[in-house]
Design a protein around this motif. Structure first.
Motif, PDB file in Angstrom:
ATOM      1  N   LEU A  61       0.831  -1.206   0.000  1.00 29.83           N
ATOM      2  CA  LEU A  61       0.000   0.000   0.000  1.00 29.83           C
ATOM      3  C   LEU A  61       0.868   1.260   0.000  1.00 29.83           C
ATOM      4  O   LEU A  61       0.630   2.188  -0.781  1.00 29.83           O
ATOM      5  CB  LEU A  61      -0.938   0.000   1.212  1.00 29.83           C
ATOM      6  CG  LEU A  61      -1.815   1.238   1.366  1.00 29.83           C
ATOM      7  CD1 LEU A  61      -2.759   1.387   0.184  1.00 29.83           C
ATOM      8  CD2 LEU A  61      -2.619   1.201   2.656  1.00 29.83           C
ATOM      9  N   SER A  62       1.899   1.288   0.845  1.00 33.51           N
ATOM     10  CA  SER A  62       2.693   2.529   0.901  1.00 33.51           C
ATOM     11  C   SER A  62       3.474   2.727  -0.390  1.00 33.51           C
ATOM     12  O   SER A  62       3.638   3.865  -0.837  1.00 33.51           O
ATOM     13  CB  SER A  62       3.629   2.587   2.114  1.00 33.51           C
ATOM     14  OG  SER A  62       3.643   1.420   2.823  1.00 33.51           O
ATOM     15  N   SER A 103       1.099   5.198  10.384  1.00 33.01           N
ATOM     16  CA  SER A 103      -0.258   5.327  10.925  1.00 33.01           C
ATOM     17  C   SER A 103      -0.938   3.965  10.992  1.00 33.01           C
ATOM     18  O   SER A 103      -1.597   3.644  11.986  1.00 33.01           O
ATOM     19  CB  SER A 103      -1.113   6.239  10.041  1.00 33.01           C
ATOM     20  OG  SER A 103      -0.408   7.376   9.676  1.00 33.01           O
ATOM     21  N   LEU A 104      -0.794   3.167   9.935  1.00 35.78           N
ATOM     22  CA  LEU A 104      -1.431   1.849   9.952  1.00 35.78           C
ATOM     23  C   LEU A 104      -0.823   0.981  11.053  1.00 35.78           C
ATOM     24  O   LEU A 104      -1.531   0.248  11.742  1.00 35.78           O
ATOM     25  CB  LEU A 104      -1.292   1.166   8.590  1.00 35.78           C
ATOM     26  CG  LEU A 104      -2.047   1.838   7.441  1.00 35.78           C
ATOM     27  CD1 LEU A 104      -1.865   1.061   6.152  1.00 35.78           C
ATOM     28  CD2 LEU A 104      -3.524   1.977   7.761  1.00 35.78           C
ATOM     29  N   ASN A 150      -2.603  -0.662  14.379  1.00 32.74           N
ATOM     30  CA  ASN A 150      -2.429  -2.039  14.871  1.00 32.74           C
ATOM     31  C   ASN A 150      -2.208  -2.044  16.376  1.00 32.74           C
ATOM     32  O   ASN A 150      -2.877  -2.759  17.121  1.00 32.74           O
ATOM     33  CB  ASN A 150      -1.195  -2.694  14.225  1.00 32.74           C
ATOM     34  CG  ASN A 150      -1.502  -3.301  12.869  1.00 32.74           C
ATOM     35  OD1 ASN A 150      -2.644  -3.647  12.576  1.00 32.74           O
ATOM     36  ND2 ASN A 150      -0.477  -3.433  12.048  1.00 32.74           N
ATOM     37  N   GLY A 151      -1.238  -1.230  16.826  1.00 27.31           N
ATOM     38  CA  GLY A 151      -0.873  -1.191  18.239  1.00 27.31           C
ATOM     39  C   GLY A 151      -2.038  -0.730  19.104  1.00 27.31           C
ATOM     40  O   GLY A 151      -2.294  -1.281  20.181  1.00 27.31           O
ATOM     41  N   TRP A 152      -2.774   0.256  18.590  1.00 32.99           N
ATOM     42  CA  TRP A 152      -3.901   0.801  19.346  1.00 32.99           C
ATOM     43  C   TRP A 152      -4.993  -0.253  19.511  1.00 32.99           C
ATOM     44  O   TRP A 152      -5.515  -0.457  20.611  1.00 32.99           O
ATOM     45  CB  TRP A 152      -4.443   2.041  18.630  1.00 32.99           C
ATOM     46  CG  TRP A 152      -5.607   2.649  19.342  1.00 32.99           C
ATOM     47  CD1 TRP A 152      -5.574   3.374  20.497  1.00 32.99           C
ATOM     48  CD2 TRP A 152      -6.983   2.552  18.955  1.00 32.99           C
ATOM     49  NE1 TRP A 152      -6.848   3.744  20.848  1.00 32.99           N
ATOM     50  CE2 TRP A 152      -7.732   3.255  19.919  1.00 32.99           C
ATOM     51  CE3 TRP A 152      -7.652   1.957  17.887  1.00 32.99           C
ATOM     52  CZ2 TRP A 152      -9.117   3.372  19.844  1.00 32.99           C
ATOM     53  CZ3 TRP A 152      -9.026   2.068  17.813  1.00 32.99           C
ATOM     54  CH2 TRP A 152      -9.751   2.770  18.789  1.00 32.99           C
ATOM     55  N   TYR A 197       4.667  -1.143  17.089  1.00 30.25           N
ATOM     56  CA  TYR A 197       3.870  -1.455  15.890  1.00 30.25           C
ATOM     57  C   TYR A 197       3.964  -0.317  14.877  1.00 30.25           C
ATOM     58  O   TYR A 197       4.012  -0.558  13.669  1.00 30.25           O
ATOM     59  CB  TYR A 197       2.414  -1.761  16.258  1.00 30.25           C
ATOM     60  CG  TYR A 197       2.261  -3.143  16.854  1.00 30.25           C
ATOM     61  CD1 TYR A 197       2.119  -4.255  16.029  1.00 30.25           C
ATOM     62  CD2 TYR A 197       2.308  -3.347  18.229  1.00 30.25           C
ATOM     63  CE1 TYR A 197       2.013  -5.531  16.564  1.00 30.25           C
ATOM     64  CE2 TYR A 197       2.196  -4.617  18.768  1.00 30.25           C
ATOM     65  CZ  TYR A 197       2.050  -5.706  17.936  1.00 30.25           C
ATOM     66  OH  TYR A 197       1.960  -6.959  18.462  1.00 30.25           O
ATOM     67  N   ALA A 198       4.002   0.929  15.372  1.00 28.39           N
ATOM     68  CA  ALA A 198       4.147   2.064  14.454  1.00 28.39           C
ATOM     69  C   ALA A 198       5.492   1.982  13.735  1.00 28.39           C
ATOM     70  O   ALA A 198       5.579   2.208  12.528  1.00 28.39           O
ATOM     71  CB  ALA A 198       4.023   3.375  15.215  1.00 28.39           C
ATOM     72  N   LEU A 199       6.555   1.628  14.485  1.00 31.33           N
ATOM     73  CA  LEU A 199       7.884   1.498  13.867  1.00 31.33           C
ATOM     74  C   LEU A 199       7.884   0.384  12.819  1.00 31.33           C
ATOM     75  O   LEU A 199       8.467   0.532  11.736  1.00 31.33           O
ATOM     76  CB  LEU A 199       8.934   1.185  14.932  1.00 31.33           C
ATOM     77  CG  LEU A 199       9.498   2.384  15.685  1.00 31.33           C
ATOM     78  CD1 LEU A 199      10.396   1.916  16.823  1.00 31.33           C
ATOM     79  CD2 LEU A 199      10.276   3.302  14.750  1.00 31.33           C
ATOM     80  N   SER A 200       7.211  -0.719  13.133  1.00 36.35           N
ATOM     81  CA  SER A 200       7.144  -1.828  12.188  1.00 36.35           C
ATOM     82  C   SER A 200       6.439  -1.380  10.905  1.00 36.35           C
ATOM     83  O   SER A 200       6.880  -1.703   9.790  1.00 36.35           O
ATOM     84  CB  SER A 200       6.416  -3.006  12.840  1.00 36.35           C
ATOM     85  OG  SER A 200       6.339  -4.084  11.957  1.00 36.35           O
ATOM     86  N   GLY A 201       5.347  -0.612  11.058  1.00 34.21           N
ATOM     87  CA  GLY A 201       4.650  -0.073   9.886  1.00 34.21           C
ATOM     88  C   GLY A 201       5.537   0.870   9.092  1.00 34.21           C
ATOM     89  O   GLY A 201       5.568   0.831   7.861  1.00 34.21           O
TER      90      GLY A 201
END
Lengths: 302, 321
Positions: B72-73, B111-112, B116-118, B221-225
């Motif tokens: 997607l990105s 953001s995605l 996930n983390g949220w 999770y944000a870092l992974s995204g």
């Protein structure tokens, strides 16, 4: 309050689906929407059906005969009246077609064949084998019948992968001067084909040609060849007739591809379905749609 | 005893070394500089995904959405570069430079990942399920955004990210090297790193000792995204084209690299260094099997066996400890 709305919603949905059964509905079931070529096939089929005045819906079988089977069961029970069908498997899809046939729903195959002559109402097929025989002839001509080459196949277990490779090899294998140094899968994927090509060029610095089972892979292979500075040395051949490849043929970067006509196949299938609604009962079992060779000479016509 | 534990710590390194020795014996093409740069360039994408996901797995989580977020990105980056962003209602059109489009893609991935983390912390959804859902959502969005068609010819400036060389080293290798450095520092030198290991080791104990578990999870999770998005930009640039199905199944190669590198899927144990070796091992294996023109069917079997072997050896060592 929530429940009342919910019931109301169900009621409305029930109503609307009843109303629409008055006019025949057409389902378009496509083997995979993961590949741009099939997206074109599926969307043109929907557009053609809509142009002829019918409601049409697109279904993605995700290259999986089991998902396809679910689609067929749902289509039959939800009252579709014709299926424009791009099968996932030449044998595995026959049972699904027979289910529809039993329910009195005609099935028109597009692009990919099933190995049965009395299941589908008609099969409108792209001639992958003959198309790649023509590519093979062009390949021999361009390499003057001698040299080393590699091949990037599509997906393991896919009919078209083997139809294309076999068509190509019936011609090329007759020339003893042409040596196949490597044969690897590129999964019809541009990135995979690029990486495979990079490694194959390392293993075989002396290759002069590469035949790719579709145009996405031809573009990936070309990207690898260009980065390695070997675009003068290695001739790239593809199959499908993607716009990007036709453009690259005009620029002299890719040598040849086979032009397939997904829109023609989709239009024929949609027209047949409508003729069936109007009472036509007999259709030819096989309608071959030719594949044209695109090379530097002919590219301007495409 | 010391030499014994040292041996255990570096077993994946030894496996990699052995594999390279075997390959250089059976193929005279393997140990050439051209081919080695090739391997490093090819693994740069998997490295991005894997070092990002290592942090997630260290917290005893998993991120199955990295391949789809990559797709997607990459698509968004290409779309913004090529078509910009139009707001018909305001009669406004915004064009994007290479840097702008890249940052926008990374923002989308971050953001995605944050989402996930949220979801995981807010609703106690198991990470496997939350990120599996994100996998299909992001993949679907990428098909919607591209209409299932590739976005190609993104200009020579953008192509340079994947193709150019800087001081004799390919740019993608520089990028992954810098990111590795950042992640090694995070895990070894910062309190965030200590928090990550603590959460993965024993979440209840971490909670009691006042570690901000929620915030740490949001961040990993944000870092992974974000890392998946960087991988997406790299793939797109290397092909000079965004493919709607780019990154399909990449999460599996990434998990394989992490596991081969000795990181425990139950969290708390492992390192970025291990993951790097795992990613190189998979890259070398992929490259070697093609160099030797091994049948594609056998390639899958061999890859599976190598992963299995790595995990079995790891388990046996844990037991003997």
């Amino acid at each position: 309050m929530k429940y009342i709305f919910l019931f109301l919603g169900l009621f409305l949905a029930g109503c609307s689906s009843k109303e629409s059964t008055e006019k025949p509905k057409i389902a378009v079931v496509i083997s995979t929407l993961n590949n741009p070529w099939f997206v074109v096939l599926g969307e043109s089929a929907v557009q053609q059906a809509e142009k002829l005045g019918y409601e049409a819906k697109l279904f993605d079988s995700q290259n999986n005969p089991a998902v396809e089977s679910d689609h067929f069961e749902n289509l039959i029970s939800s009252g579709f009246d014709a299926i424009l069908f791009n099968p996932t498997d030449a044998d595995g899809s026959i049972a699904n077609i027979l289910k529809a046939k039993e329910a009195g729903i005609p099935v028109f195959c597009m692009d990919r064949e099933v190995n049965s002559n009395d299941a589908a109402t008609s099969q409108i097929l792209s001639d992958n084998y003959t198309g790649c025989v023509a590519i093979g002839v062009e390949f021999v001509k361009q390499l003057h019948g001698k040299g080393n080459y590699v091949e990037i196949l599509g997906l393991a277990g896919d009919n078209n992968t083997y139809a294309r490779s076999n068509g190509f090899h019936t011609v090329v294998d007759k020339f003893k001067g042409l040596k196949l140094l490597g044969q690897q899968n590129g999964d019809f994927d541009r990135n995979k084909a690029m990486e495979v090509m990079e490694s194959m060029m390392q293993a075989n610095p002396s290759i002069q040609g590469v035949f790719c089972g579709n145009d996405a892979m031809a573009l990936g292979a070309f990207q690898a060849i260009q980065s390695a500075g070997k675009s003068e040395q290695i001739k790239v051949f593809g199959f499908d007739g993607a716009d990007e490849v036709v453009q690259k043929i005009k620029e002299g970067k890719i040598v040849a591809t086979g032009m397939q006509y997904p829109k023609v196949m989709a239009k024929t299938a949609a027209t047949f379905a409508v003729e069936f609604f109007k009472g036509r009962k007999s259709f030819p079992q096989h309608i071959p749609v030719g594949v044209n060779l695109v090379n530097a000479k002919t590219a301007k016509h495409f | 005893m010391i030499s014994n534990s040292l041996l255990k710590k570096s077993q994946s390194l030894i496996a990699l070394f052995l594999l390279m020795v075997v390959l250089s014996v059976v193929s005279d093409k393997f140990l050439t500089t051209g081919n080695l740069w090739n391997v490093l360039r090819q693994i740069s994408v998997n490295l991005c995904l894997s070092i990002g996901m290592t942090l997630v797995i260290l917290t005893a989580g998993i991120d199955l959405s990295v391949g789809a977020i990559l797709g997607l990105s990459g698509a968004i980056c290409a779309g913004l570069l090529k078509f910009g962003l139009a707001f018909p209602a305001l009669d406004l059109w915004v064009g994007f430079t290479v840097l702008g489009a890249t940052l926008a893609a990374i923002l989308v991935g971050t953001s995605l990942g944050f989402f996930n983390g949220w979801v995981i912390t807010r609703f106690s959804v198991p990470p496997f399920v939350a990120t599996l859902s994100m996998l299909t959502i992001a993949r679907g969005l990428s098909f919607l955004y591209t209409q299932g068609q590739p976005i190609s010819d993104l200009g020579t400036d953008f192509e340079q990210i994947g193709a150019a060389w800087l001081l004799g080293v390919p740019v993608p290798v520089w990028i992954s090297a810098c990111l590795i450095l950042v992640f090694v520092v995070i895990t070894n030198r910062t309190s965030l790193g200590r928090f990550i290991y603590a959460i993965g080791g024993n979440e209840k104990a971490a909670l009691v000792s006042g570690i901000p578990i929620k915030q740490v999870k949001w961040l990993v999770y944000a870092l992974s995204g974000a890392m998946a998005a960087i991988g997406g930009v790299l793939v797109t640039s290397r092909l000079n084209s965004a493919q709607p199905n780019a990154g399909m199944n990449y999460e599996l190669d990434s998990i394989a690299a992490i596991v081969i590198g000795g990181t425990s899927l139950s969290g708390g144990q492992g390192s970025i260094k291990g993951t790097i070796i795992g990613a190189i091992l998979i890259g070398v294996l992929n490259n070697g099997l093609v160099l030797l023109n091994v049948s594609p069917f056998w390639q899958q079997v061999v890859k599976g066996l190598v992963i299995l072997l790595a995990v079995i050896v790891d388990k046996m060592n844990q037991k003997s400890n």
